[in-house]
Design a protein around this motif. Structure first.
Motif, PDB file in Angstrom:
ATOM      1  N   PHE A  67     -34.081  64.132  77.769  1.00 19.33           N
ATOM      2  CA  PHE A  67     -33.592  65.302  77.043  1.00 19.33           C
ATOM      3  C   PHE A  67     -34.514  65.644  75.871  1.00 19.33           C
ATOM      4  CE2 PHE A  67     -29.135  63.903  78.524  1.00 19.33           C
ATOM      5  CZ  PHE A  67     -29.291  64.585  79.727  1.00 19.33           C
ATOM      6  N   ILE A  77     -37.504  67.415  77.195  1.00 25.23           N
ATOM      7  CA  ILE A  77     -37.187  68.812  77.499  1.00 25.23           C
ATOM      8  C   ILE A  77     -37.257  69.649  76.229  1.00 25.23           C
ATOM      9  CG2 ILE A  77     -35.366  70.393  78.279  1.00 25.23           C
ATOM     10  CD1 ILE A  77     -34.394  68.058  80.076  1.00 25.23           C
ATOM     11  N   ASP A 130     -40.816  70.266  75.462  1.00 23.70           N
ATOM     12  CA  ASP A 130     -41.359  71.249  76.406  1.00 23.70           C
ATOM     13  C   ASP A 130     -40.901  72.665  76.065  1.00 23.70           C
ATOM     14  OD1 ASP A 130     -42.707  69.315  77.837  1.00 23.70           O
ATOM     15  OD2 ASP A 130     -41.154  69.121  79.379  1.00 23.70           O
ATOM     16  N   LEU A 131     -39.641  72.816  75.689  1.00 20.13           N
ATOM     17  CA  LEU A 131     -39.138  74.143  75.329  1.00 20.13           C
ATOM     18  C   LEU A 131     -39.815  74.678  74.071  1.00 20.13           C
ATOM     19  CD1 LEU A 131     -35.331  73.773  76.113  1.00 20.13           C
ATOM     20  CD2 LEU A 131     -36.994  75.187  77.330  1.00 20.13           C
ATOM     21  N   SER A 149     -37.350  73.015  83.013  1.00 24.06           N
ATOM     22  CA  SER A 149     -36.389  72.423  82.071  1.00 24.06           C
ATOM     23  C   SER A 149     -35.067  72.116  82.765  1.00 24.06           C
ATOM     24  CB  SER A 149     -36.158  73.365  80.895  1.00 24.06           C
ATOM     25  OG  SER A 149     -37.348  73.530  80.164  1.00 24.06           O
ATOM     26  N   PHE A 165     -35.517  68.969  84.865  1.00 24.69           N
ATOM     27  CA  PHE A 165     -35.473  67.737  84.086  1.00 24.69           C
ATOM     28  C   PHE A 165     -34.094  67.495  83.484  1.00 24.69           C
ATOM     29  CE2 PHE A 165     -40.087  67.607  84.392  1.00 24.69           C
ATOM     30  CZ  PHE A 165     -40.288  66.246  84.568  1.00 24.69           C
ATOM     31  N   LEU A 166     -33.340  68.545  83.189  1.00 21.89           N
ATOM     32  CA  LEU A 166     -31.945  68.350  82.762  1.00 21.89           C
ATOM     33  C   LEU A 166     -31.149  67.660  83.861  1.00 21.89           C
ATOM     34  CD1 LEU A 166     -30.978  71.614  80.849  1.00 21.89           C
ATOM     35  CD2 LEU A 166     -30.908  69.281  79.981  1.00 21.89           C
ATOM     36  N   THR A 189     -46.758  66.367  85.934  1.00 26.72           N
ATOM     37  CA  THR A 189     -46.889  67.112  84.683  1.00 26.72           C
ATOM     38  C   THR A 189     -48.051  66.613  83.832  1.00 26.72           C
ATOM     39  OG1 THR A 189     -45.298  65.679  83.544  1.00 26.72           O
ATOM     40  CG2 THR A 189     -44.433  67.686  84.573  1.00 26.72           C
ATOM     41  N   SER A 204     -44.574  64.849  75.362  1.00 29.08           N
ATOM     42  CA  SER A 204     -43.502  65.042  76.341  1.00 29.08           C
ATOM     43  C   SER A 204     -43.685  64.112  77.540  1.00 29.08           C
ATOM     44  CB  SER A 204     -43.471  66.502  76.794  1.00 29.08           C
ATOM     45  OG  SER A 204     -42.565  66.676  77.843  1.00 29.08           O
ATOM     46  N   LYS A 220     -41.256  61.046  78.923  1.00 26.55           N
ATOM     47  CA  LYS A 220     -40.798  60.942  80.315  1.00 26.55           C
ATOM     48  C   LYS A 220     -41.215  59.598  80.924  1.00 26.55           C
ATOM     49  CE  LYS A 220     -41.120  65.906  80.833  1.00 26.55           C
ATOM     50  NZ  LYS A 220     -42.036  66.964  81.214  1.00 26.55           N
TER      51      LYS A 220
END
Length: 126
Positions: A26, A29, A32-33, A55, A58-59, A83, A108, A112
């Motif tokens: 999370f 994400i 990334d956002l 996104s 990954f959520l 990625t 990010s 992950k």
């Protein structure tokens, strides 16, 4: 009187590593956002729809990690490897040309991959 709560029974069956791994996903994400909104401001050709789709994907991974699905670690590993390709391309640039976008992508991916490591420490179910 015996009180049985389904959620507490479910939590007892899930290894404690799954929740921190989900939180790392999370957090990735969120990075990334933020990265996507920065890119949208600097690059008008940046596609926000693709960012939203990745996104959401990954959520979903985070949700499956949160509920303790063992197979999700392999999906996370594969997605993280995919990625990383933009980061590898960024490493070919000179050090003074690296910017905050590539650094945030690296962070990010690190989050992950860390979630994969945490999930890999969960013992196999018999």
């Amino acid at each position: 009187m015996v009180h049985c709560n389904f959620l507490s029974i479910m939590d007892d069956q899930i290894h404690p590593n799954y929740k921190p791994a989900a939180y790392l996903i999370f957090a990735a994400i969120a990075v990334d956002l933020i990265n996507g909104f920065i890119q949208k401001g600097t690059n008008p050709d940046f596609d926000m729809v693709t960012l939203a789709e990745v996104s959401l994907m990954f959520l979903t991974f985070g949700y499956f990690a949160f509920i303790g699905k063992d197979w999700i670690k392999w999906v996370i590993l594969l997605a993280t490897i995919l990625t990383i390709f933009p980061i590898v391309a960024a490493l070919n640039q000179k050090a003074n040309q690296l910017n905050i976008l590539y650094i945030s992508q690296f962070f990010s991916s690190l989050l992950k991959f860390s979630s994969f490591i945490i999930l890999s420490l969960v013992p196999k179910k018999n």
